[in-house]
Write a protein that holds these residues in place. Structure first.
Motif, mmCIF file in Angstrom:
data_model
loop_
_atom_site.group_PDB
_atom_site.id
_atom_site.type_symbol
_atom_site.label_atom_id
_atom_site.label_comp_id
_atom_site.label_asym_id
_atom_site.label_seq_id
_atom_site.Cartn_x
_atom_site.Cartn_y
_atom_site.Cartn_z
ATOM 1 N N SER A 96 43.408 37.857 32.356
ATOM 2 C CA SER A 96 42.208 38.450 31.769
ATOM 3 C C SER A 96 41.987 38.023 30.329
ATOM 4 N N ASP A 137 39.459 42.130 35.810
ATOM 5 C CA ASP A 137 38.278 41.963 34.969
ATOM 6 C C ASP A 137 38.714 41.487 33.587
ATOM 7 N N LYS A 184 33.108 39.824 37.289
ATOM 8 C CA LYS A 184 32.572 41.043 37.903
ATOM 9 C C LYS A 184 31.044 40.998 37.925
ATOM 10 N N GLU A 226 27.940 47.627 32.189
ATOM 11 C CA GLU A 226 28.630 47.562 33.472
ATOM 12 C C GLU A 226 27.657 47.236 34.606
ATOM 13 N N TRP A 238 30.417 45.461 41.237
ATOM 14 C CA TRP A 238 31.224 44.315 40.846
ATOM 15 C C TRP A 238 31.069 43.195 41.866
ATOM 16 N N ASN A 259 40.689 46.883 36.872
ATOM 17 C CA ASN A 259 40.289 46.975 35.473
ATOM 18 C C ASN A 259 41.416 46.435 34.602
ATOM 19 N N THR A 260 41.127 46.225 33.320
ATOM 20 C CA THR A 260 42.136 45.634 32.443
ATOM 21 C C THR A 260 43.328 46.554 32.208
ATOM 22 N N TYR A 320 39.319 48.907 40.768
ATOM 23 C CA TYR A 320 37.873 49.115 40.789
ATOM 24 C C TYR A 320 37.507 50.056 41.922
#
Length: 389
Positions: free
Chosen positions: A61, A333, A339, A352, A356, A362-363, A368
Motif C-alpha cells: 500500500s 487499499d 478501489k 470514498e 470498491w 483497508n490500510t 472492506y
C-alpha cells in the motif's frame, strides 16, 4: 552429466542407442538444453504437483507503482511483511508481483537482493510468487527516481510500463533487454519460491482511456516481437518454473487465426495458459471453455471488479470448481488507489467510492467486506479444497 560418463558412452559398442536414451531421458525430465516449450504432459504434471493457486496481484500500500516497490529508497519490507500476513490469514498461498527493468539497469545487485528479501518474506507466510517481467499497461514513459504522488480519486494513476515505449518501438533497442531477462531468470531459475514467470502483462494494451494519445500505433506488432523474444531469452536459461503470457481481450480464444499477434504468440508459446477476465460468471465460464482446447493448465491472473459483476462470490467458486488458478486484483487499499474504478481516468471520485472496484483490506487490516473474507477463507481452507500440501 559428468564428462567421463559421456566418454564411456561414446566408447561403448552401444554408443548410439545409449546416447539416444540419455537424451530422451534428459528431455523428459526437463534437464535438456533450453529452448523448447514444455510438453502438455510436463505442464499437466507440474500443475498436479501444485496446490490450488489462489491469491492476488500484490503491491504494498505504500508504493504507487513497481518502481516505488523495488527502488532502494522506497523498498518497504515492513509493509510487505504486514500485508502478506493479511493475505496468509485468509488462505492465499500465492501472489502475482510486477518487476521493472530500470532498477536492474541502475542497481543490479541491490535489485536482486531486494527481490530475494521479498521472496523470503513471502515464503515466511507460505506464499509463492508469480513474477511478471514486462508490463504494457498505463504510463509508457517510466522514469526512475522519486515517483509522483497519486492523483486524487484516480485508479492506478502512477503505474508505469516496462519497458517504456522508446525501447518497445524499436526491435533493435528491444534487444538491449536480453541481458536483463537472461540475468534475472538465470539468477532465480531454480528458486522454489517462484512458481511461474509471467513474461509480459497485457503487451498490446492500447491504454485508450488513459495514455492513448502517447501509445504506439503499431503496439500489437512490436509487443508481439518482444513477447516472442522474451520467451526465447527466458527459455534459453531453461528455468525450473513454467513460462506464460496471458491473453486478455478480443474474440473467442479457441481460434488462433482470429486473434491479434500478441495473443497468437501467448497461446503458441506459453507452458501454462494464463488469462484475464473481469466479466460476469457467464463470461468467465465461456473463457475457460475456450481455453480448454489447448490442453494445458489454466491460470486466471486477473479477475474481480465488483462493479462489472466479477466478485469473489460469483467467480472464485467457478475457478475452484474448474481447478483454475486464481489471482484477484489487489489486496490492500493504498497509493495505487485501485478501489476506484477505471472510469475515474475521465471522472475522478473525490472521497470514498460507493463501491470498491478492487482490493480486500483497508490500510489498517480490516476487511472492506467481512463476508468476502469469510468466503475466501472457506474456499481456501485445506479441508474445503482437499489439499494435503
Amino acid at each position: 552429466m559428468p564428462f567421463e560418463f559421456l566418454n564411456r558412452v561414446f566408447r561403448s559398442q552401444h554408443a548410439s542407442s545409449l546416447l539416444v536414451a540419455c537424451l530422451l531421458c534428459l528431455t523428459s525430465t526437463g534437464l535438456a538444453m533450453g529452448g523448447e516449450r514444455w510438453s502438455k504432459e510436463r505442464a499437466t504434471q507440474w500443475y498436479a504437483n501444485q496446490p490450488w493457486l489462489v491469491g492476488c496481484n500484490f503491491l504494498p500500500s505504500s508504493a504507487i507503482n513497481q518502481l516505488a516497490m523495488w527502488q532502494a529508497d522506497t523498498f518497504d519490507p515492513e509493509t510487505i511483511d504486514r500485508e502478506l500476513g493479511w493475505a496468509e490469514s485468509i488462505g492465499f498461498n500465492t501472489v502475482r508481483v510486477y518487476l521493472h527493468d530500470l532498477p536492474w539497469s541502475e542497481d543490479r545487485d541491490g535489485y536482486f537482493k531486494r527481490i530475494d528479501e521479498f521472496l523470503s518474506i513471502a515464503e515466511k507466510h507460505k506464499i509463492s510468487t508469480l513474477m511478471v517481467i514486462f508490463d504494457g499497461v498505463w504510463d509508457p514513459d517510466p522514469q526512475s527516481g522519486l515517483q509522483r504522488p497519486p492523483r486524487a480519486g484516480v485508479h492506478n494513476s502512477g503505474w508505469v510500463q516496462s519497458p517504456g515505449r522508446v525501447l518497445l518501438a524499436d526491435p533493435k533497442k528491444q534487444d538491449q533487454l536480453k541481458p536483463y531477462v537472461t540475468d534475472l531468470v538465470t539468477h532465480f531459475a531454480n528458486d522454489e519460491r517462484i512458481v511461474i514467470w509471467d513474461l509480459f502483462n497485457e503487451p498490446d494494451n492500447p491504454n485508450t482511456s488513459s495514455y492513448g494519445p502517447l501509445e504506439l500505433d503499431n503496439k500489437d506488432e512490436v509487443a508481439a516481437q518482444l513477447t516472442r523474444k522474451a520467451f526465447g531469452w527466458a527459455r534459453s536459461v531453461n528455468p525450473s518454473q513454467p513460462l506464460t503470457v496471458g491473453v486478455w481481450r478480443g474474440p473467442a480464444w479457441d481460434n488462433l487465426k482470429d486473434l491479434n499477434l500478441v495473443h497468437q504468440a501467448a497461446l503458441e508459446l506459453s507452458d501454462v495458459i494464463s488469462y484475464h477476465d473481469y466479466g460476469t460468471p457467464e463470461a468467465m465460464q465461456a473463457r475457460i471453455d475456450e481455453l480448454r482446447k489447448y490442453g494445458r493448465p489454466l491460470i486466471c491472473t486477473e479477475y474481480m471488479a465488483r462493479g462489472h459483476g466479477s466478485t469473489f462470490e460469483t467467480i472464485l467458486p467457478i475457478l475452484k470448481n474448474e481447478k483454475v488458478g486464481a489471482y484477484c486484483w489487489g489486496l490492500v487499499d493504498g497509493k495505487s488507489q485501485t478501489k476506484y474504478p477505471w472510469s475515474t481516468w475521465q471522472t475522478p471520485i473525490l472521497g470514498e467510492p460507493e463501491l470498491w472496484h478492487h482490493d480486500i483490506f483497508n490500510t489498517d487490516g480490516s476487511p472492506y467486506r467481512q463476508k468476502e473474507v469469510s468466503l475466501i477463507k472457506e474456499l481456501t481452507s485445506s479441508e474445503s479444497n482437499g489439499d494435503e500440501k
